[in-house]
Scaffold this active site. Structure first.
Site, mmCIF file in Angstrom:
data_model
loop_
_atom_site.group_PDB
_atom_site.id
_atom_site.type_symbol
_atom_site.label_atom_id
_atom_site.label_comp_id
_atom_site.label_asym_id
_atom_site.label_seq_id
_atom_site.Cartn_x
_atom_site.Cartn_y
_atom_site.Cartn_z
ATOM 1 C CD GLU A 87 -50.571 70.706 38.618
ATOM 2 O OE1 GLU A 87 -50.320 69.295 38.734
ATOM 3 O OE2 GLU A 87 -50.014 71.480 39.254
ATOM 4 C CB CYS A 150 -55.609 74.366 41.824
ATOM 5 S SG CYS A 150 -55.210 76.235 42.044
ATOM 6 C CG HIS A 172 -50.594 74.967 40.000
ATOM 7 N ND1 HIS A 172 -50.793 73.669 40.264
ATOM 8 C CD2 HIS A 172 -51.135 75.793 40.905
ATOM 9 C CE1 HIS A 172 -52.094 73.556 41.233
ATOM 10 N NE2 HIS A 172 -52.253 74.870 41.381
#
Length: 203
Positions: A87, A150, A172
């Site tokens: 991310e 998350c 992820h």
């Protein structure tokens, strides 16, 4: 018997979530739990965290206060994604389409009141993507960690460790094959483990 080189190892705290949303397993923890204790120049400390707003972050911060990790890397499930996706950014927003495991379902709430809108990941995310691809596994940068737990974890950790020496990142991972319905994308557990290993080797 440890060698002198071991004293130079970085301390990595890596976390995975418990199952949520009616699932019996969560690939993030399934993969994290079987990582070896040492990868590259990192000594690995593993922690399962609950899929609950705030409590997940607090569990990490509690351990980090004593562990003093050089890097905190959290891993989460992203059903529907076909690649392993580090991310880029965490945003200051809680908004859930389903309740978390404590039954909490926020709408348009900040992760942290009166804090900045977003923080960028501080781990080498682009190197991670290239390292995963070098193992012939699917990888891509993600520009949205969502607004569920998350992202809550990613934003909270980036806020807490902003302008410190502790690096923070989030990855992820897709479903495992046994979770898949209607031909959704998935990766085998050993492939997810290999991808996480590749990420850690960039640190």
């Amino acid at each position: 018997m440890k060698t002198v080189k071991d004293t130079t190892l970085k301390t990595l705290l890596i976390t995975g979530f418990d199952p949520f949303g009616g699932q019996n397993i969560n690939p993030s923890w399934e993969a994290v739990s079987i990582l070896p204790d040492i990868i590259g120049n990192c000594h690995i400390h593993k922690l399962q965290i609950p899929t609950e707003y705030e409590r997940a972050s607090n569990c990490i911060l509690e351990l980090a206060s004593s562990l003093k990790p050089d890097v905190i890397l959290s891993v989460g499930q992203a059903g529907g994604r076909k690649a392993v996706t580090p991310e880029v950014i965490g945003i200051n927003l809680r908004e859930a389409s389903i309740p978390d495991n404590a039954g909490y379902q926020p709408l348009n709430e900040p992760v942290i009141e009166n804090a900045r809108e977003a923080y960028f990941s501080t781990v080498p995310i682009r190197d991670m993507v290239e390292s995963i691809r070098a193992r012939n596994l699917p990888a891509a940068l993600s520009y949205s960690a969502g607004t569920f737990v998350c992202n809550d974890v990613l934003y909270t950790l980036l806020h807490t460790f902003h302008n410190t020496n502790t690096l923070v990142g989030f990855i992820h991972v897709p479903y495992l094959p046994e979770q898949v319905k209607n031909e959704e994308p998935s990766l085998m557990l050993n492939e997810i483990v290999d991808a996480l290993t590749a990420c850690i080797q960039t640190l």
